[in-house]
Design an enzyme around this catalytic site. Structure first.
Site, PDB file in Angstrom:
ATOM      1  CG  ASP A 152      -2.774   3.715   6.944  1.00  0.00           C
ATOM      2  OD1 ASP A 152      -2.848   3.105   5.862  1.00  0.00           O
ATOM      3  OD2 ASP A 152      -3.557   4.619   7.275  1.00  0.00           O
TER       4      ASP A 152
ATOM      5  CG  HIS B 238      -0.567   6.448   4.675  1.00  0.00           C
ATOM      6  ND1 HIS B 238      -1.946   6.393   4.749  1.00  0.00           N
ATOM      7  CD2 HIS B 238      -0.178   7.316   5.642  1.00  0.00           C
ATOM      8  CE1 HIS B 238      -2.365   7.184   5.721  1.00  0.00           C
ATOM      9  NE2 HIS B 238      -1.316   7.768   6.271  1.00  0.00           N
TER      10      HIS B 238
ATOM     11  CG  ASN C 159      -1.869   1.172   1.261  1.00  0.00           C
ATOM     12  OD1 ASN C 159      -2.494   1.473   0.250  1.00  0.00           O
ATOM     13  ND2 ASN C 159      -2.012   1.825   2.398  1.00  0.00           N
TER      14      ASN C 159
ATOM     15  CB  SER D 109       5.190   5.604   3.942  1.00  0.00           C
ATOM     16  OG  SER D 109       5.593   6.700   4.721  1.00  0.00           O
TER      17      SER D 109
END
Length: 255
Positions: free
Chosen positions: A166, A130, A128, A157
Site C-alpha cells: 500500500d 485502498h 490498486n 486511494s
C-alpha cells in the site's frame, strides 16, 4: 457456483484476442464490487477505450468470478492453496496474466501480498485501490483503526503498486466526513461508494496515456502529483454520488 464454471490455468493455452482495445486484467478475491463498477463503466464507454479481457481470482468460488462470467468476460480460478509457496503461486499467476497480453492490471480486492518478482514484472501498469487516505492506515482493518483514532476525515486511494505494501505512488483520493455516529459498517459503505466512483476514472486516465508511473512518482499529463495524488473533497464526492451531507459538520471540521 462450482469450479467447473471457470477455466483452469492447466486446461489449455489461451489464445489472445486480436489487438485493438487496450486490454485490462482484473484480479479479485471476493465479491468484486469494484470489478462491477469497472464493468459498468466499460458498458458506457468510460474506460478510455479499455476492455476487461479476463478476471482472475485466487479463490475458486469468489463472487467476482460470477460477475465476470455474467458479463461475458473470461473468468479464471487460480486457487493459491494449490501451490506450496507464494513464489510458486505468483509464477503461475504471471503466466496466466501474460497469456492475455494486458496493458493494465487492476487489483480489485485481491487479498494477496505480491512477491517482488511479480511486482517488478508489471511495475508501472498495475493499480490498486485502498480504503483509506494513504499513507494513513496501510494494511487491514482501516475503518476500525480510523474510528479508534477519532479521525474526522477518512476515504479511499487509488495508487500504483510497488513492492511496499500500500505504499506505491497515490494517483487519486476521495475524502469523506466521519460523523460521531459512524460505525465500521457505515464507513465501509461510504468508502465503497467512493471507490466505485474513483477506480474507473483512474483506469480511464491510465489507458488514455494521461496517467503515468515514473521513478519520481505518479504523473498526470506530465506533471508530478503530490504525495496524496489528486484529492476529491467530501463535498465534491457527495455531489458526484448524489449524497446528502451535513454542511455544518463540514464547516466545523474546516475551522
Amino acid at each position: 457456483m462450482t469450479n467447473t464454471d471457470y477455466q483452469s490455468d492447466t486446461i489449455k493455452d489461451i489464445t489472445p484476442d486480436p489487438l485493438g482495445a487496450r486490454r485490462i486484467v482484473v484480479l479479485v478475491s471476493g465479491s468484486g464490487s469494484n470489478l462491477q463498477a469497472l464493468i459498468d463503466a466499460q458498458s458506457h464507454d468510460r474506460l478510455g477505450g479499455g476492455e476487461i479481457v479476463a478476471v482472475i481470482s485466487n479463490v475458486a468460488d469468489a463472487y467476482g468470478l460470477k460477475r465476470a462470467h455474467e458479463a461475458g468476460i473470461e473468468a479464471v480460478a487460480l486457487p493459491h492453496r494449490e501451490y506450496d509457496s507464494r513464489e510458486a503461486y505468483d509464477g503461475a499467476l504471471i503466466k496466466v496474466i501474460e497469456r492475455h497480453e494486458p496493458d493494465l492490471i487492476v487489483l480489485a480486492g485481491f487479498m494477496r501480498i505480491l512477491t517482488p518478482r511479480f511486482v517488478q514484472r508489471f511495475l508501472g501498469r498495475m493499480l490498486n485501490i485502498h480504503p483509506s487516505l494513504l499513507p494513513e492506515y496501510q494494511g487491514l482493518n482501516t475503518h476500525a483503526r480510523a474510528l479508534a483514532a477519532g479521525v474526522t476525515s477518512h476515504g479511499c486511494s487509488v495508487h500504483f503498486v510497488t513492492e511496499e505494501l500500500d505504499g506505491g505512488p497515490v494517483v487519486l483520493q476521495a475524502e469523506l466526513q466521519v460523523s460521531p455516529d459512524d460505525t465500521v459498517e457505515t464507513l465501509q459503505e461510504k468508502v465503497r461508494s467512493r471507490e466505485h466512483l474513483l477506480y474507473p476514472i483512474a483506469v480511464q486516465w491510465f489507458l488514455e496515456g494521461r496517467l503515468q508511473f515514473s521513478a519520481e512518482g505518479a504523473k498526470m499529463d506530465g506533471h508530478l502529483l503530490p504525495e496524496h495524488g489528486m484529492r476529491l473533497s467530501h463535498a465534491d464526492a457527495a455531489e458526484e454520488l448524489d449524497e446528502e451531507w451535513d454542511t455544518e459538520l463540514d464547516d466545523e471540521q474546516q475551522d
